[in-house]
Design a protein around this motif. Structure first.
Motif, short mmCIF file in Angstrom:
data_model
loop_
_atom_site.label_atom_id
_atom_site.label_comp_id
_atom_site.label_asym_id
_atom_site.label_seq_id
_atom_site.Cartn_x
_atom_site.Cartn_y
_atom_site.Cartn_z
N THR A 26 0.84 -1.19 0.00
CA THR A 26 0.00 0.00 0.00
C THR A 26 0.88 1.24 0.00
O THR A 26 1.97 1.23 0.56
CB THR A 26 -0.92 0.03 1.23
N VAL A 37 -4.73 6.68 0.31
CA VAL A 37 -4.05 5.40 0.48
C VAL A 37 -4.46 4.56 -0.72
O VAL A 37 -5.65 4.51 -1.07
CB VAL A 37 -4.46 4.70 1.79
N CYS A 39 -3.52 1.06 -3.66
CA CYS A 39 -2.86 -0.21 -3.96
C CYS A 39 -3.29 -0.66 -5.35
O CYS A 39 -4.12 -0.03 -6.00
CB CYS A 39 -3.20 -1.27 -2.91
N LYS A 49 -5.77 -5.44 2.43
CA LYS A 49 -4.93 -4.65 3.35
C LYS A 49 -5.52 -3.26 3.55
O LYS A 49 -5.47 -2.70 4.66
CB LYS A 49 -3.51 -4.51 2.80
N ILE A 50 -6.09 -2.68 2.48
CA ILE A 50 -6.68 -1.34 2.59
C ILE A 50 -7.91 -1.38 3.51
O ILE A 50 -8.09 -0.52 4.36
CB ILE A 50 -7.09 -0.81 1.20
N LYS A 54 -8.06 0.72 6.97
CA LYS A 54 -9.13 1.69 7.18
C LYS A 54 -10.10 1.29 8.29
O LYS A 54 -10.87 2.11 8.76
CB LYS A 54 -9.93 1.85 5.88
N THR A 139 -8.49 5.35 -1.39
CA THR A 139 -9.43 5.75 -0.36
C THR A 139 -8.80 6.87 0.44
O THR A 139 -7.57 7.05 0.40
CB THR A 139 -9.80 4.56 0.54
N VAL A 163 1.08 2.06 6.10
CA VAL A 163 1.33 1.91 4.66
C VAL A 163 2.76 1.46 4.41
O VAL A 163 3.63 1.61 5.25
CB VAL A 163 1.04 3.23 3.89
#
Length: 196
Positions: A26, A37, A39, A49-50, A54, A139, A163
């Motif tokens: 990320t 953020v 990816c 992962k995001i 989040k 995002t 990140v």
């Protein structure tokens, strides 16, 4: 010409960002609206992962960034001429919601089967995507329900620590750009402005 200058000025920065993306990581980076953020939009594990970073509900979807109309056509079916014309002439950042996207993992697509996509106006951002060769899921640079940061310095330490890479480009800026206009084409072929 400006893209060439950007690639020279930020070559090291871009290469490190690209390396993180290629490894399924990320990145935290500036766009034409605010810091995001992001990816690889084609990597299911990276998108996961995001969501985790989040602390976001899986029913909430993200925005995808592409570098051009040509890349966009790889991920949406039957790009309507009205939307293509709008993208060419629209001045502000423009996010369009498309039905029935293609070539994307399920966790990059909203629960209603749609996807929101934008061609960013920021040249560094477009060059990053072009060099990567695939769209980015993006995002806001915040944990869910936290205030939206106005600039890089207001992004929480939690986000910065989670990140895999932080872009150096535009960190010194102090103002927040306007959010994008959001548009959707109705079943009758009418433009519906969801956010102006």
């Amino acid at each position: 010409m400006r893209e060439a200058a950007i690639s020279i000025m930020h070559d090291h920065d871009l290469e490190e960002a690209l390396a993180a993306l290629r490894q399924g990581g990320t990145i935290l980076f500036p766009t034409d609206t605010n810091w995001k953020v992001g990816c690889d939009a084609c990597n299911t594990e990276a998108i996961q992962k995001i969501y985790e970073l989040k602390n976001q509900d899986f029913s909430q979807s993200f925005i995808l960034l592409v570098d051009s109309i040509e890349m966009l056509k790889d991920y949406v079916k039957n790009l309507h001429p009205k939307l293509e014309t709008l993208m060419v002439y629209h001045v502000r950042p423009l996010t369009i919601v498309y039905d029935r996207p293609k070539n994307l993992p399920s966790n990059a697509v909203a629960s209603d089967g749609s996807v929101a996509i934008r061609i960013p106006q920021d040249e560094y951002c477009r060059y990053l995507i072009k060099s990567f060769g695939r769209p980015l899921v993006v995002t806001s640079a915040r944990i869910s329900k936290e205030p939206l940061p106005d600039n890089f310095s207001e992004i929480s330490k939690t986000v910065k620590k989670k990140v895999d890479y932080i872009a150096k480009h535009r960190q010194e800026e102090h103002s927040l750009n306007d959010p994008s206009v959001i548009v959707r084409l109705s079943s009758r072929g009418e433009l519906l402005f969801l956010r102006e």
